[in-house]
Design an enzyme around this catalytic site. Structure first.
Site, PDB file in Angstrom:
ATOM      1  N   HIS A   1       0.837  -1.203   0.000  1.00 24.58           N
ATOM      2  CA  HIS A   1       0.000   0.000   0.000  1.00 24.58           C
ATOM      3  C   HIS A   1       0.871   1.252   0.000  1.00 24.58           C
ATOM      4  O   HIS A   1       0.725   2.137  -0.849  1.00 24.58           O
ATOM      5  CB  HIS A   1      -0.916  -0.007   1.222  1.00 24.58           C
ATOM      6  CG  HIS A   1      -1.684   1.266   1.427  1.00 24.58           C
ATOM      7  ND1 HIS A   1      -3.034   1.359   1.182  1.00 24.58           N
ATOM      8  CD2 HIS A   1      -1.305   2.496   1.852  1.00 24.58           C
ATOM      9  CE1 HIS A   1      -3.444   2.588   1.430  1.00 24.58           C
ATOM     10  NE2 HIS A   1      -2.399   3.302   1.848  1.00 24.58           N
ATOM     11  N   GLU A   2       1.789   1.354   0.950  1.00 23.41           N
ATOM     12  CA  GLU A   2       2.569   2.568   1.086  1.00 23.41           C
ATOM     13  C   GLU A   2       3.552   2.756  -0.070  1.00 23.41           C
ATOM     14  O   GLU A   2       3.735   3.868  -0.569  1.00 23.41           O
ATOM     15  CB  GLU A   2       3.311   2.577   2.426  1.00 23.41           C
ATOM     16  CG  GLU A   2       2.398   2.541   3.643  1.00 23.41           C
ATOM     17  CD  GLU A   2       1.454   3.734   3.746  1.00 23.41           C
ATOM     18  OE1 GLU A   2       1.661   4.740   3.032  1.00 23.41           O
ATOM     19  OE2 GLU A   2       0.499   3.666   4.533  1.00 23.41           O
TER      20      GLU A   2
ATOM     21  N   HIS B   1       2.090   4.335  -3.036  1.00 27.14           N
ATOM     22  CA  HIS B   1       2.055   5.799  -3.042  1.00 27.14           C
ATOM     23  C   HIS B   1       3.247   6.335  -3.835  1.00 27.14           C
ATOM     24  O   HIS B   1       3.143   7.365  -4.512  1.00 27.14           O
ATOM     25  CB  HIS B   1       2.113   6.350  -1.612  1.00 27.14           C
ATOM     26  CG  HIS B   1       0.805   6.328  -0.892  1.00 27.14           C
ATOM     27  ND1 HIS B   1      -0.345   6.891  -1.407  1.00 27.14           N
ATOM     28  CD2 HIS B   1       0.456   5.825   0.322  1.00 27.14           C
ATOM     29  CE1 HIS B   1      -1.344   6.748  -0.546  1.00 27.14           C
ATOM     30  NE2 HIS B   1      -0.880   6.087   0.508  1.00 27.14           N
TER      31      HIS B   1
ATOM     32  N   GLU C   1      -5.396   7.203  -2.393  1.00 20.88           N
ATOM     33  CA  GLU C   1      -5.503   6.158  -1.367  1.00 20.88           C
ATOM     34  C   GLU C   1      -6.085   4.876  -1.937  1.00 20.88           C
ATOM     35  O   GLU C   1      -5.645   3.770  -1.607  1.00 20.88           O
ATOM     36  CB  GLU C   1      -6.370   6.649  -0.206  1.00 20.88           C
ATOM     37  CG  GLU C   1      -5.619   7.396   0.865  1.00 20.88           C
ATOM     38  CD  GLU C   1      -4.552   6.550   1.552  1.00 20.88           C
ATOM     39  OE1 GLU C   1      -4.792   5.362   1.825  1.00 20.88           O
ATOM     40  OE2 GLU C   1      -3.471   7.088   1.816  1.00 20.88           O
TER      41      GLU C   1
ATOM     42  N   HIS D   1      -8.682   8.578   3.121  1.00 22.80           N
ATOM     43  CA  HIS D   1      -8.827   7.171   3.492  1.00 22.80           C
ATOM     44  C   HIS D   1     -10.271   6.701   3.381  1.00 22.80           C
ATOM     45  O   HIS D   1     -10.529   5.498   3.252  1.00 22.80           O
ATOM     46  CB  HIS D   1      -8.324   6.939   4.918  1.00 22.80           C
ATOM     47  CG  HIS D   1      -6.847   7.107   5.077  1.00 22.80           C
ATOM     48  ND1 HIS D   1      -6.266   8.293   5.456  1.00 22.80           N
ATOM     49  CD2 HIS D   1      -5.821   6.230   4.886  1.00 22.80           C
ATOM     50  CE1 HIS D   1      -4.953   8.147   5.500  1.00 22.80           C
ATOM     51  NE2 HIS D   1      -4.659   6.912   5.175  1.00 22.80           N
TER      52      HIS D   1
END
Length: 543
Positions: free
Chosen positions: A357-358, A361, A381, A445
């Site tokens: 997920h991160e 980004h 997100e 989010h």
């Protein structure tokens, strides 16, 4: 808790031969890659080696003045090459940023789609407005913009101390007509210990705040373990370090509860790492290093992207950040992922889906660079949730099988429920199932729920079903039935839309247009895939 013991994988002769081909810019098949890939048309992106991509970037840079002239840009506008993707049919998608009279144009990015012969087919722009301002001389001083930005940071973040860098003059074009503005970066630490680099955009004539966003993208707190895994390590001196030479030199280091710096290298004498218990500092490093490797492999083997930036270079992971820090974040400035140790330093946030997920980004930042605010923030997100889920499925880890639940292992709510749900996002009590005019006002989010729900509907369809032992029941805004096209195809469509057709201020309507274009390129305009994309967006009330 399962021990996290790993061994360095051996490099076989076949692997060395493949590496030689890759070094020559030739794409080869990869053992262990997904064998259930969708059949596509000539719009499938090529798997570019780092050297081939660099060559395409040089070509684009050499012809950018000619491209600007062909697009009819003004005499004071210049193009800056950011990224390039080439499809199997020869179409090239070049992403540019712009300057005006030497000033960066925020919200002036575009993607130019060029046919095999060199003719421009179309252009995707963040703004259709003409980039022009009456004067590049500001009416307020940079110091006034700095002071205002510090006030915004104090009010927004509750930061006790904040340091503002010198305000830089820019042209703000992301919303409305272009205006001369200041971009001031305020560095501080939020109440929960998360570092912040808040950008405050201020009108250079009136001093009015136009926009704000934070460079640091955080999660909401996840921690799980992946069992016994293989790691890429390197021999150094008499021992080993967590440096993955097969994945761009990705490193995992130990911050030792500090909040700055590169961290200290982990070392081990026998290349067996961790005990599976959080009191062993190596355990968190194992999870982080493994998550980074799976994320790298997914993007390379499934999406044809070599590394987060597509340049073959690995990022880095820093574990044991702060004291009882219950979060994790991606930071472009250090090109790194950082993990806290959780409540009482007993639950490191080093899960597989957190890493994916991160780090996604970072992929978004290197491509569409979706603003982390409004509907584009929700798409930012949502993209990370989509690819976090995709990596989880790709990894095929028995300890953490793929599903459409976010944070299902951590019990962050204390009642056994997941953090987020992709089939019906509103089950978390805050996320949106369907788009409406208030969506852009939510925390990214939660506005991401619309993107997550779309992806689930596109992959699996609506209604009740059981997948991998998990029960789902996905509604639609109008009660219609949506037939899924399969997750493999959905992943391909979202990635192509992100990297070729989305820009910094894409909203949900723009995301629908981008994914329809991507599906058309990949599978044809009359295919079930395009109809599936349209139906899934209608199912979440994006028309």
């Amino acid at each position: 808790m399962t021990p996290h013991i790993s061994r360095k994988a051996r490099v076989t002769g076949t692997a060395l031969a493949a590496a030689a081909l890759l070094a020559a810019g030739i794409t080869v098949g990869t053992a262990g890659a997904s064998t259930n890939q969708p059949t596509a048309l000539g719009g499938t992106p090529l798997k570019l080696s780092a050297s081939h991509r660099a060559e395409l970037l040089r070509d684009a840079d050499a012809t950018k003045a000619m491209t600007a002239k062909s697009l009819g840009l003004g005499s004071q506008e210049k193009l800056v090459v950011k990224d390039v993707i080439k499809d199997a049919n020869g179409t090239t998608h070049t992403r540019y940023e712009r300057t005006y009279a030497g000033l960066p144009v925020l919200g002036g990015d575009m993607v130019v789609h060029t046919a095999k012969g060199g003719a421009i087919k179309s252009t995707t722009k963040a703004t259709e407005k003409t980039i022009k301002v009456a004067s590049t001389t500001a009416k307020i001083a940079p110091s006034a913009a700095q002071k205002s930005a510090q006030g915004v940071a104090a009010k927004t973040l509750g930061a006790k101390s904040a340091t503002a860098k010198a305000a830089r003059k820019v042209v703000w074009a992301a919303k409305g007509s272009p205006v001369l503005a200041y971009d001031t970066v305020v560095s501080s630490t939020q109440k929960d210990g998360t570092p912040s680099r808040l950008h405050v955009i201020t009108d250079a004539d009136s001093g009015k705040k136009l926009f704000q966003y934070d460079e640091i993208h955080t999660g909401k707190g996840e921690s799980e373990y992946s069992g016994s895994v293989e790691l890429g390590t390197s021999k150094e001196g008499s021992g080993f370090t967590l440096t993955d030479g097969e994945r761009g030199g990705h490193k995992t280091t130990n911050l030792e509860n500090g909040e700055s710096g590169d961290g200290k290298a982990f070392t081990d004498d026998d290349d067996n790492w961790g005990t599976g218990k959080p009191d062993d500092p190596q355990t968190a490093a194992v999870d982080a290093h493994y998550g980074a490797a799976e994320t790298w492999d997914y993007y390379k083997n499934v999406q044809g992207r070599s590394g987060i930036k597509g340049d073959g270079k690995g990022a880095s992971s820093r574990v044991h950040y702060g004291n009882s820090y219950v979060n994790a974040f991606w930071d472009d400035s250090c090109f790194c992922m950082t993990y806290g140790d959780g409540q009482d330093n007993k639950a490191p946030l080093t899960a597989l889906d957190v890493a994916a997920h991160e780090m996604s980004h970072g992929v978004t930042s290197a491509t569409a660079n979706l603003e982390y605010s409004g509907e584009s923030g929700g798409l930012n997100e949502g993209t990370s949730d989509i690819f976090g889920t995709s990596v989880e499925f790709y990894a095929k880890n028995d300890k953490d099988p793929g599903d459409y639940l976010i944070g299902e292992k951590i019990d962050i709510n204390g009642d056994g429920t997941p953090l987020r749900y992709m089939d019906k996002p509103s089950k978390d009590g805050q996320s949106k199932d369907f788009w409406d005019s208030s969506t852009g006002g939510l925390d990214p989010h939660y506005s991401s729920g619309v993107a997550n729900h779309f992806f689930y509907l596109l992959s699996e369809g609506s209604g009740p079903k059981e997948i991998g032992g998990v029960k789902y029941d996905s509604p639609t805004a109008d009660g219609s039935k949506v037939e899924g096209i399969g997750r493999d195809k959905a992943e391909k469509i979202w990635f192509k839309a992100l990297t070729e057709y989305m820009t910094s201020n894409t909203d949900y309507k723009g995301a629908r247009e981008a994914t329809v274009k991507a599906a058309t390129d990949l599978y044809g305009k009359d295919g079930a895939e395009v109809k599936g994309v349209e139906a899934a967006w209608t199912g979440v009330a994006v028309k």
